[in-house]
Design an enzyme around this catalytic site. Structure first.
Site, short mmCIF file in Angstrom:
data_model
loop_
_atom_site.label_atom_id
_atom_site.label_comp_id
_atom_site.label_asym_id
_atom_site.label_seq_id
_atom_site.Cartn_x
_atom_site.Cartn_y
_atom_site.Cartn_z
CE LYS A 1 4.92 -33.66 42.25
NZ LYS A 1 3.72 -33.32 41.49
CG PHE B 1 -3.61 -34.43 43.70
CD1 PHE B 1 -2.28 -34.39 44.10
CD2 PHE B 1 -4.32 -33.25 43.69
CE1 PHE B 1 -1.68 -33.20 44.50
CE2 PHE B 1 -3.74 -32.05 44.08
CZ PHE B 1 -2.43 -32.03 44.49
#
Length: 549
Positions: free
Chosen positions: A105, A294
């Site tokens: 990420k 998320f």
């Protein structure tokens, strides 16, 4: 074009004393950590109790895809924009974990001209909070093993210890280990393992604690296995966390005050920054922008049903972040084809956005859709997304904060203020406290994921009944599942419905005061990809970090 790291390194940061003064803090009310970081005094925070609070803005997103949505950049850009239109605004985000930073990420401090800084410090060691949390976690593990070694007067069954060690790094080699190979007494060696620090219950407790005393009580409530008594570790663990629990104050590239504090996973835990940071910011600013992990179905639902339920917080507006690229992926377009205009796929993909809008509205909240702009987006695609939102009665505003900072999010800021200022701070939680645990899981599955039902085995039902018999029936539930789909199949994009959510395991996080329902395969210790981000991170001859993104 400059990288995000280059933009951050070239910026002229204000001294942290100036940022603190802008937040209304006196010199004795914060402790500098170098020139550009500080921790706010817990003694000072206690004095804010009776001060009226500001408006709370929650930033969430559509179901994430590899194309990216830009939730953190939106959080930063929106807060800068609110200040640009004359509002006193602050932001609250999670602390990045070293694991994702060196893994796939990369960093988690925003990007482009919508960042919190000093970017490299925040992403790498910051003020040491995550190390303190890992140390507290591992102190408890060491004291459990030590107790067993010295005679096990509490009768702990080594085969049923539920507490795992933690480290703030992606390391698949530590997922499953055998500990105590020295052959000590009472059932050792035994199978064991590590979780990444942000997936530990200590992190969840840290972020839900209201103050130092609440933190210590929650640590005392942790269940580590089956025993007749208590391992007296909570006092020493609190000592390790005493400095860490104070919120971290930094700034954005535009000098906006920002709290970066705590960072639990959004699947195994509730996925948002600390309660202390959020509640303190609300006393210091008129508008506080925070984010959850998320998509709105996972982090958003938990922010509302766990964090808000436990604290009395109530968002005054919700911002749903979407990108044309990600919506096209939800419509079936492969990542390598995303730059080409495809209105048919985009139309299909907007079903995912519509689902999230409807879910937010179920909580009695009004969302604003922020379309995070990319250079390949066409006017026709942007208009299609706006029309899709208009049919649901919500505004969709184009934002370009990555390239323009707060200036690029002015329209979103104005739309947010319009809704927040009309808000009465009302929130409809998805289920009542006294609903049976299994029905809470079913309610989330049906109402948020649009499943037709849940699949629960007999052992899981018996475990839920045991939790209720132990007095935890009023706890909220935390669904642990893939973040990439409304189902438990990460490849099922868009807005699938009428599927079944299997509940394969449940865990009690007694200190965090929620029950975790494991649905599908959940990784609490990630591994590094074939080519990790760490391959590109280095320090040049001038001592500057390079390759961090």
């Amino acid at each position: 074009m400059k990288t995000s790291l280059e933009i951050a390194q070239d910026a002229e940061l204000k001294p942290i004393e100036e940022i603190a003064e802008r937040s209304g803090l006196l010199p004795e009310e914060f402790e500098p950590y170098g020139r550009h970081k500080a921790k706010v005094s817990l003694d000072y925070i206690r004095t804010l109790k009776e001060r009226p609070g500001g408006k709370l803005i929650l930033v969430t997103a559509i179901t994430p895809t590899p194309a990216g949505e830009g939730k953190t950049t939106t959080t930063v850009g929106l807060t800068d924009a609110l200040n640009r239109i004359g509002k006193k605004a602050m932001l609250c985000i999670r602390e990045p974990s070293l694991g994702p930073c060196f893994g796939m990420k990369g960093g988690a401090a925003g990007g482009g001209y919508a960042q919190v800084v000093p970017m490299a410090d925040i992403n790498l060691h910051f003020t040491g909070d995550l190390h303190a949390i890992g140390a507290a976690n591992n102190l408890l593990a060491a004291m459990i093993d030590n107790h067993i070694y010295w005679g096990n007067s509490l009768g702990i069954d080594p085969r049923r210890i539920t507490w795992r060690r933690a480290i703030d790094m992606n390391d698949r080699g530590l997922r499953h280990i055998v500990s105590s190979l020295g052959g000590v007494a009472n059932g050792f060696p035994r199978e064991d393992g590590f979780d990444i620090t942000v997936a530990s219950e200590i992190m969840a407790i840290f972020c839900l604690a209201r103050d130092l005393e609440d933190l210590k009580q929650r640590l005392a409530n942790i269940i580590v296995g089956y025993t007749r008594g208590q391992i007296n570790a909570h006092g020493a663990m609190t000592a390790l966390l005493k400095e860490a629990i104070a919120p971290n104050l930094v700034q954005t590239l535009e000098g906006t005050p920002a709290f970066v504090h705590g960072g639990p996973f959004a699947n195994i835990a509730h996925g948002c920054n600390s309660v202390l940071a959020t509640t303190t910011a609300l006393k210091l600013a008129d508008y506080v922008v925070t984010e959850c992990g998320f998509g709105a179905d996972l982090g958003g639902e938990k922010f509302l049903d766990i964090k808000c339920r436990k604290t009395g917080l109530r968002p005054d507006c919700v911002v749903l972040v979407a990108t044309v690229r990600a919506l096209k992926m939800h419509g079936g377009v492969k990542k390598e084809d995303l730059k080409a205009e495809n209105l048919q796929a985009l139309e299909a993909g907007t079903a995912n956005l519509r689902r999230h809008v409807e879910n937010v509205q179920k909580f009695g909240l009004t969302p604003v859709v922020s379309i995070n702009r990319f250079s390949a987006d066409t006017d026709a695609e942007i208009e299609l997304v706006k029309r899709a939102c208009a049919t649901l009665g919500v505004e969709a505003m184009l934002a370009d904060h990555w390239a323009e900072g707060g200036k690029g999010a002015l329209d979103v800021a104005r739309a947010v203020v319009k809704i927040a200022d009309k808000s009465k701070g009302e929130l409809r939680l998805l289920y009542p406290d006294d609903m049976p645990l299994i029905e809470k899981i079913r309610t989330i599955a049906k109402e948020i994921y649009r499943a037709k039902d849940i699949e629960v085995t007999k052992p899981v039902r018996e475990q839920l009944a045991q939790f209720e018999a132990m007095g935890y029936g009023n706890a909220p539930v935390c669904i642990a599942k893939t973040q990439y789909s409304f189902t438990t199949n990460a490849d099922a994009k868009g807005a699938p419905a009428d599927h079944v959510i299997p509940v394969r395991e449940v865990r009690l996080s007694a200190g965090a005061e929620f029950v975790v329902a494991i649905c599908g395969e959940i990784m609490t210790m990630p591994g590094l990809p074939k080519v990790p981000a760490a391959d590109h991170i280095d320090v040049n001859a001038e001592g500057r970090i390079v390759g961090l993104f």
